[in-house]
Design a protein around this motif. Structure first.
Motif, short mmCIF file in Angstrom:
data_model
loop_
_atom_site.label_atom_id
_atom_site.label_comp_id
_atom_site.label_asym_id
_atom_site.label_seq_id
_atom_site.Cartn_x
_atom_site.Cartn_y
_atom_site.Cartn_z
N ILE A 2 0.83 -1.21 0.00
CA ILE A 2 0.00 0.00 0.00
C ILE A 2 0.87 1.26 0.00
CG2 ILE A 2 -1.65 1.34 1.39
CD1 ILE A 2 -2.90 -1.40 2.14
N ARG A 3 1.94 1.24 0.81
CA ARG A 3 2.74 2.46 0.95
C ARG A 3 3.39 2.88 -0.38
NH1 ARG A 3 7.90 3.30 4.67
NH2 ARG A 3 8.28 5.45 4.05
N ALA A 6 0.68 4.40 -2.44
CA ALA A 6 0.25 5.70 -1.90
C ALA A 6 1.28 6.77 -2.25
CB ALA A 6 0.08 5.60 -0.38
N GLY A 7 2.55 6.39 -2.22
CA GLY A 7 3.63 7.33 -2.58
C GLY A 7 3.52 7.76 -4.03
N ARG A 10 0.63 10.07 -4.44
CA ARG A 10 0.94 11.43 -3.96
C ARG A 10 1.71 12.20 -5.02
NH1 ARG A 10 4.11 10.28 0.16
NH2 ARG A 10 5.96 10.81 -1.05
N THR A 99 8.39 -2.38 -6.61
CA THR A 99 6.96 -2.43 -6.95
C THR A 99 6.82 -2.52 -8.46
OG1 THR A 99 6.58 -0.99 -5.07
CG2 THR A 99 4.77 -1.21 -6.63
N ARG B 118 11.14 11.40 -0.86
CA ARG B 118 10.07 10.75 -0.07
C ARG B 118 9.48 9.57 -0.84
NH1 ARG B 118 7.52 16.05 1.79
NH2 ARG B 118 8.68 16.51 3.68
N ASP B 122 9.04 5.63 0.19
CA ASP B 122 7.79 4.87 0.10
C ASP B 122 7.94 3.62 -0.76
OD1 ASP B 122 6.42 6.67 1.68
OD2 ASP B 122 5.74 7.89 -0.03
N ASP B 125 9.73 1.11 1.00
CA ASP B 125 9.11 0.86 2.30
C ASP B 125 10.10 1.03 3.45
OD1 ASP B 125 6.88 0.42 3.73
OD2 ASP B 125 6.77 -1.74 3.42
N ALA B 128 9.78 4.99 8.85
CA ALA B 128 9.85 6.46 8.95
C ALA B 128 11.12 6.91 9.69
CB ALA B 128 8.61 6.98 9.64
#
Lengths: 261, 308
Positions: A2-3, A6-7, A10, A99, B118, B122, B125, B128
Motif C-alpha cells: 500500500i505504501r 500511496a507514494g 501522492r 513495486t 520521499r 515509500d 518501504d 519512517a
C-alpha cells in the motif's frame, strides 16, 4: 504494497499541481467547452421540447455537462508520462523498483485524477449551473458505473503504456486513443444520437463506460435493470482487460530496451 | 557478491533502408540487424570493493549495468548478485542495489527534490525513523538542505547529481552502480561526488561498480579496474599492475633554444643521463622534463591495440 502505491499516488497528485498556469487554463477550457456545447445544442433544439429520442434539452445539457466534467477529470495522463519516460530512458528507474511497473503507473494515475478533482472544484458549481444539473435519482448506480468506467479507462491507458515497450513511441497512439475514446465516450454527442453502424460500433466498444453510461444513468436515461446490466458488462471488460494486460506485460518484459547509454 | 560468467547481450532491430521509400520499407520489413553489445564478459566482484568498469563509448558498459540491475535480460550467460539472478528475482535485487546514471535522473523533474526522495522512501518501504536518519545523513554528506524544496528542473547539474546520489542510497543498498556520475560536473561538484562515494564505501562497506570516462574518478576511488571494448574484457586487475604491464615508455620532453619542443622516448633500461647528453650534444637545450606514463596513456594504448 500500500505504501509504495500511496507514494506514487501522492506524486501523481503533486504533478497535477506542478504548473499553476495549466491548472487555470484547464478550468477555463472546461467551462468554455460546456458553454459552447450549450450554445450549439440550444440552437439545434430551438422550437422543440425534445428530440425524437425523447431526450429533453434540459436532460441533454445536463448529460453533456456531466460527460465533459467526467472526461476532463478522468482523462488519463499515464500514456504521456510513459511515452516521455520510455523515450528518455528514465523508465529504467520505474522498472528497477521493487513495486511493479503497472501498479506504479495505475497509482500515479489515481493520484493525478484526485488532484484533477481538487483542481476542478472551483469550476464544478459553474458546470452544474450551466448544465442545469439536478441531483440524480440513481446515486449508487451512477457512482458504480463511473468508478468501473474509470477502472476501464486506466486499464486501456496501461495497455498503451505497455505497447510503448515495443514501439518506443506512443505519441501518435496516445493522440489517436484520446480522440477515439472521447468521441465514442459520447462527450460531444450522446451515443443514442449515433446513426446505424456507428451506433452499433459505439455500443460494442468499452469507451461508452467512460462517459456516456454514467452520465446517462445520472440523467435517468438508463435505469433499473439497464444499470445492473451495464455494471455486469463493465466488470466483464475489466476482467478481460486484466487478462490481456497480464499476457502482454509478460511479453513486454523481454522487449525492454532502455534508450541511451 | 557479484558473479558474471560469459555474459552476452545481442540487440535485434529492424533493418533501416535508405532512399525515398526507405522509411516505409523500414516500417514494413521483416529483415533484422543484430548488434552484440556485450560479448562473453566474465568477472567477479567481492563485497566492499570499488571497481572501475571502463571502456570507450559503445563498449557495452551501460548494457552490463542494465543487466546487473535485472532490467535487461541477457541473451546468454550468467549473472549472480548476492546469490540472486537479477532478472528472475527483480524485487529482491531491486532492494539490494542503488543506481545512478549521470545522463538521466530518477528525480521527478517538475516536483521539489524532497518529493522524489520521499517517494523513494515509500517505494522501498523504508520505516519512517530510518528514512529520517538516512535523509539527515544524505543532507549532511551531500549538502542538500539548501535545495530540498526546489523543483528539480531549477537545480544545477551538480545539485541534481547530489539529489540522484541521495535517492540511490536512501534505502541503504549494499551495492551501488554508478554510470558516469561525474559527467558534465565542475571540479568542485566532481570532488563532492567522489568524497560521497568514498565515504559510502568506507562507512557502509557498500560495493561500488563505477563506469566513467573521467580517469581522475578511477584514480581517486578504485584499486581495481575492468576494461572492456566491443563488449569484451580487455583487462581485469589492479591499476598499478595495469600501468606496469602496459605503460608506454617514459618520454623526455626538451624545449630547444629556438622555442621548438621535441619529445624523445626513453627506451627501457637506457640511462636517462646518457640520453640527455646525446640530445644536448645535438641541440641547444633551454629546458627539459620527464613525462611519466599516466593511466590515460595506458588505457589509450590498450584501446588502440584492441582496434588493430
Amino acid at each position: 504494497m500500500i505504501r509504495p502505491l500511496a507514494g506514487m499516488a501522492r506524486v501523481g497528485m503533486r504533478f497535477q499541481f506542478a504548473y499553476r498556469s495549466d491548472v487555470i487554463m484547464s478550468v477555463v477550457a472546461l467551462v468554455a467547452q460546456v458553454f459552447l456545447l450549450r450554445m450549439v445544442w440550444t440552437s439545434l433544439y430551438s422550437g422543440r421540447e425534445s428530440d425524437p429520442r425523447g431526450l429533453t434539452l434540459e436532460a441533454l445539457l445536463a448529460y453533456l455537462s456531466l460527460a465533459n466534467l467526467q472526461a476532463f477529470v478522468t482523462t488519463p495522463i499515464i500514456p504521456m508520462i510513459a511515452h516521455f519516460r520510455i523515450r528518455t530512458g528514465t523508465v529504467f528507474f520505474d522498472l528497477s523498483r521493487p513495486t511493479g511497473y503497472l501498479p506504479q503507473m495505475a497509482a500515479f494515475q489515481a493520484g493525478h485524477t484526485a488532484g484533477g478533482l481538487l483542481m476542478l472544484a472551483p469550476a464544478i458549481p459553474v458546470v452544474l449551473l450551466v448544465g442545469t444539473i439536478t441531483p440524480t435519482e440513481h446515486p449508487i448506480g451512477y457512482a458504480a458505473t463511473l468508478a468501473l468506467g474509470y477502472v476501464i479507462s486506466v486499464m486501456m491507458s496501461l495497455l498503451i503504456c505497455v505497447i510503448g515497450f515495443w514501439t518506443l513511441e506512443t505519441g501518435a497512439i496516445s493522440l489517436l486513443y484520446r480522440l477515439v475514446s472521447h468521441f465514442f465516450a459520447g462527450t460531444m454527442v450522446p451515443l443514442s444520437f449515433f446513426p446505424g453502424a456507428l451506433g452499433v460500433l459505439a455500443d460494442a466498444l468499452p469507451f461508452k463506460y467512460m462517459g456516456y453510461v454514467p452520465a446517462a444513468v445520472y440523467v435517468g436515461q438508463l435505469s433499473g435493470g439497464q444499470i445492473g446490466r451495464a455494471v455486469a458488462v463493465e466488470i466483464g471488460w475489466i476482467a478481460a482487460l486484466a487478462g490481456v494486460l497480464w499476457a502482454i506485460w509478460r511479453r513486454a518484459h523481454h522487449k525492454v530496451v532502455i534508450q541511451g547509454g | 557478491m557479484i558473479r558474471v560468467e560469459s555474459l552476452t547481450k545481442v540487440f535485434r532491430r529492424p533493418h533501416t533502408f535508405s532512399g525515398p521509400l526507405g522509411p516505409l520499407r523500414t516500417l514494413l520489413t521483416r529483415r533484422y540487424d543484430e548488434r552484440t553489445a556485450v560479448d562473453g564478459v566474465s568477472f567477479e566482484i567481492s563485497a566492499g570493493e570499488i571497481v572501475g568498469y571502463l571502456g570507450p563509448n559503445g563498449a557495452g558498459k551501460s548494457t552490463t549495468v542494465k543487466m546487473l540491475t535485472g532490467i535487461l535480460t541477457p541473451t546468454s550467460g550468467l549473472i549472480e548478485v548476492d546469490g540472486r539472478v537479477p532478472w528472475r528475482d527483480r524485487e529482491a535485487n531491486a532492494r539490494a542495489v542503488g543506481v545512478v546514471f549521470g545522463q538521466r535522473s530518477q528525480l521527478w523533474w517538475d516536483l521539489p527534490l524532497i518529493d522524489s526522495l520521499r517517494l523513494v522512501g515509500d517505494l522501498y518501504d523504508v520505516p519512517a525513523a530510518r528514512f529520517a536518519g538516512s535523509l539527515r545523513r544524505m543532507c549532511d554528506l551531500l549538502g542538500l538542505d539548501d535545495f530540498l524544496q526546489t523543483p528539480v528542473r531549477q537545480l544545477s547539474l551538480g545539485q541534481r547529481m547530489r539529489g540522484d546520489l541521495a535517492a540511490a542510497m536512501l534505502y541503504d543498498p549494499p551495492i551501488l552502480y554508478l554510470d558516469e556520475p561525474t559527467v558534465g560536473l565542475d571540479v568542485m561538484a566532481k570532488q563532492a561526488v567522489r568524497e560521497f562515494i568514498a565515504e559510502t564505501n568506507r562507512l557502509g562497506r557498500t560495493t561500488v561498480v563505477l563506469t566513467t570516462h573521467d580517469l581522475a574518478d578511477v584514480e581517486a576511488l578504485c584499486e581495481r579496474i575492468i576494461l572492456i571494448d566491443k563488449g569484451r574484457v580487455l583487462y581485469d586487475g589492479g591499476i598499478d599492475d595495469l600501468v606496469t604491464a602496459y605503460a608506454p615508455p617514459r618520454r623526455l620532453v626538451v624545449e630547444l633554444a629556438d622555442d621548438e619542443t621535441r619529445t624523445f622516448e626513453i627506451a627501457a633500461g637506457r640511462p636517462i643521463p646518457e640520453l640527455i647528453a646525446q640530445v644536448a650534444a645535438e641541440h641547444p637545450i633551454r629546458d627539459l622534463s620527464i613525462r611519466e606514463p599516466d593511466l590515460e596513456g595506458v588505457i589509450t594504448r590498450i584501446y588502440a591495440e584492441s582496434e588493430r
